[in-house]
Write a protein that holds these residues in place. Structure first.
Motif, PDB file in Angstrom:
ATOM      1  N   LYS A 147      33.690  50.346  26.547  1.00 26.41           N
ATOM      2  CA  LYS A 147      34.459  51.664  27.749  1.00 26.41           C
ATOM      3  C   LYS A 147      33.418  53.014  27.677  1.00 26.41           C
ATOM      4  O   LYS A 147      32.457  52.983  27.078  1.00 26.41           O
ATOM      5  N   SER A 167      30.665  54.777  32.610  1.00 25.21           N
ATOM      6  CA  SER A 167      32.143  54.385  33.207  1.00 25.21           C
ATOM      7  C   SER A 167      32.008  52.883  33.792  1.00 25.21           C
ATOM      8  O   SER A 167      30.728  52.212  33.691  1.00 25.21           O
ATOM      9  N   GLN A 199      44.295  53.134  28.501  1.00 23.04           N
ATOM     10  CA  GLN A 199      43.658  53.166  29.886  1.00 23.04           C
ATOM     11  C   GLN A 199      43.966  52.080  30.212  1.00 23.04           C
ATOM     12  O   GLN A 199      44.141  51.002  29.618  1.00 23.04           O
ATOM     13  N   TYR A 200      43.948  51.916  31.834  1.00 25.06           N
ATOM     14  CA  TYR A 200      43.960  51.472  32.255  1.00 25.06           C
ATOM     15  C   TYR A 200      42.706  50.329  33.229  1.00 25.06           C
ATOM     16  O   TYR A 200      41.912  51.482  33.656  1.00 25.06           O
ATOM     17  N   GLU A 201      42.421  49.395  33.221  1.00 27.09           N
ATOM     18  CA  GLU A 201      41.875  48.652  34.108  1.00 27.09           C
ATOM     19  C   GLU A 201      42.373  47.506  34.893  1.00 27.09           C
ATOM     20  O   GLU A 201      43.065  46.677  34.365  1.00 27.09           O
TER      21      GLU A 201
END
Ligand SMILES: *Cc1c(COP(=O)(O)O)cnc(C)c1O
Length: 452
Positions: free
Chosen positions: A388, A322, A5-7
């Motif tokens: 998350k 989200s 997962q990218y943030e």
């Protein structure tokens, strides 16, 4: 291989073990279980979001309150405030504990009857009792608490026509030293309206005045206001005895005791700031015992405590939809429950706990609900670990006023379960469905069809 997962990175000051004046905040210790049942499992079984009530917590709150008053005063009766939480299973826990019912509308009155409460153990409050409501209450020998003169006149007429003599009380409002004063319900004590109502009742044979009622406010942090109210109602009762030779059988002090929730803007959390049942009981019972009643004329003390008995027993479980960054860099987390089902988030900063363990980093976070409406903000700012998607949270102290004031808006209302004292979970209100909502709607024939 699953993509990580990218943030998008931002530069933010991270805090570990945030402290306040009293030490380390324990606010966000993970809460993985409620009464020994796993949050994950409850959500897997009943869906998210989900209201959960702990029967054990309700019963022990009730017993604490009951003990506090009965230790200080010989005649005490509780009446469950339906509007605080009228899910039938919740009401019946209170009825099993010995509570009568306190209702403020024809609808709540019907609900109490349907739950099996005998008519003569129902206290009927509120400014809006219809002619039919009053007829039914008279037939069932319920305690009718008169709110205004028009109701008094209507009640006299109905009683005369039915050739009955209903048992009534009047609701009294008064200056208890709090601001703003609650003077819209009932008859005012200081300006003489209350005595005027009493003489209209006592100078007539159609109604039987048996009690005096007040409900001086809600989430009252001041116990002395209750002391003042009990003193004034006692003086009033003694005056009525002198003037009309009428014995006031009970004094009903209403509800309004604060729960352990934290009001917005309060420096201290509610767990530290709210008075205990013992403190409320001391203020009320001392006034009653010192008012000058003879032992045999001591009135029954009725209490209509709502929120303080059920708030802590309620939890709302939910899931993260989200995360996003707002234009100013703040972290925002979107939950699957909104202000439409967590109505009390408008005035409380509920304690909210992640339901799984997390690292030691916290970041100031805005919590939003899922509604496509700008008002749907659960919390403007909460120091929260970065959760998350699909992580779970537990909102605490939601047992009062959410399961009655909730709105079916945009999405359907969630299920409600109760964890029994035997540790088993029972569904007590089903999740709404499109069918249950559509059930109340009608489609005129000519609107049935269209072509697009
Ligand atoms: C709402 C209400 C209660 C219960 O109040 P809480 O703040 O929930 O304790 C009791 N009596 C009357 C008349 C009410 O309107």
């Amino acid at each position: 291989m699953k993509k990580l997962q990218y943030e998008r990175p931002v530069i933010q000051k991270l805090n570990t073990g945030l402290t306040n004046k009293f030490g380390t905040r324990t606010e966000s210790d993970p809460v993985t279980h409620i009464d020994d049942l796993a949050v994950e499992k409850l959500i897997a079984q009943f869906g998210s979001p989900l209201f959960v009530l702990s029967e054990q917590t309700i019963r022990s709150a009730f017993r604490d309150a009951s003990r506090a008053f009965k230790n200080r005063y010989p005649k005490v009766q509780f009446a469950w405030s339906y509007k605080t939480n009228y899910i039938s299973a919740v009401c019946n826990v209170f009825h099993q504990e010995g509570s009568w019912a306190e209702v403020v509308s024809g609808f709540e009155y019907e609900k109490a009857l349907a739950n099996g409460v005998p008519g003569n153990k129902i206290i009927f409050n509120g400014p809006d009792k219809s002619e039919n409501d009053l007829k039914q209450a008279i037939t069932n020998d319920s305690l009718i608490h008169i709110d205004h003169m028009d109701e008094l006149y209507m009640l006299k007429d109905i009683a005369a026509a039915a050739n009955k003599k209903p048992r009534v009380a009047i609701r009294v409002n008064m200056d208890t030293g709090i601001f703003p004063a609650w003077d819209r319900f009932g008859f005012n004590y200081e300006n003489g309206e209350a005595m005027e109502a009493v003489s209209k009742i006592c100078n007539d044979t159609q109604l039987s005045l048996v009690g005096l009622h007040c409900h001086i406010g809600t989430f009252m942090m001041s116990t002395s206001a209750y002391g003042i109210a009990a003193k004034k109602l006692s003086e009033f009762a003694l005056n009525i005895r002198k003037k009309f030779n009428r014995n006031i059988e009970y004094i009903d002090m209403g509800g309004g005791f604060a729960s352990k929730n934290t009001l917005k803007g309060s420096f201290l959390p509610g767990t530290d700031a709210s008075p205990t049942f013992d403190q409320y009981a001391e203020a009320i019972c001392e006034s009653l015992l010192n008012a000058g009643f003879t032992q045999e004329n001591l009135p029954l003390l009725i209490l209509e405590t709502g929120r303080a008995l059920v708030d802590e027993a309620g939890y709302l479980l939910g899931s993260v939809i989200s995360n996003k960054r707002l234009s100013d860099g703040r972290r925002a987390t979107i939950m699957d429950f909104g202000v439409n089902i967590l109505f009390t988030s408008f005035w409380y900063d509920h304690k909210i706990s992640p339901a799984q363990s997390f690292g030691s980093h916290h970041e100031d976070t805005v919590l939003y609900g899922p509604l496509c409406m700008n008002i749907d903000m659960l919390r403007e700012n909460i120091p929260f670990p970065p959760l998350k998607k699909n992580d779970k949270v537990v909102v605490h102290t939601v047992g009062a006023y959410n399961m009655t004031q909730w709105m079916q808006f945009i999405s359907m209302r969630p299920a409600v379960v109760m964890i029994g004292t035997d540790g088993k979970v029972n569904l007590i209100r089903r999740r709404e469905t499109i069918q249950s909502i559509q059930h109340e709607e009608e489609m005129p024939l000519y609107l049935k069809n269209f072509k697009l």
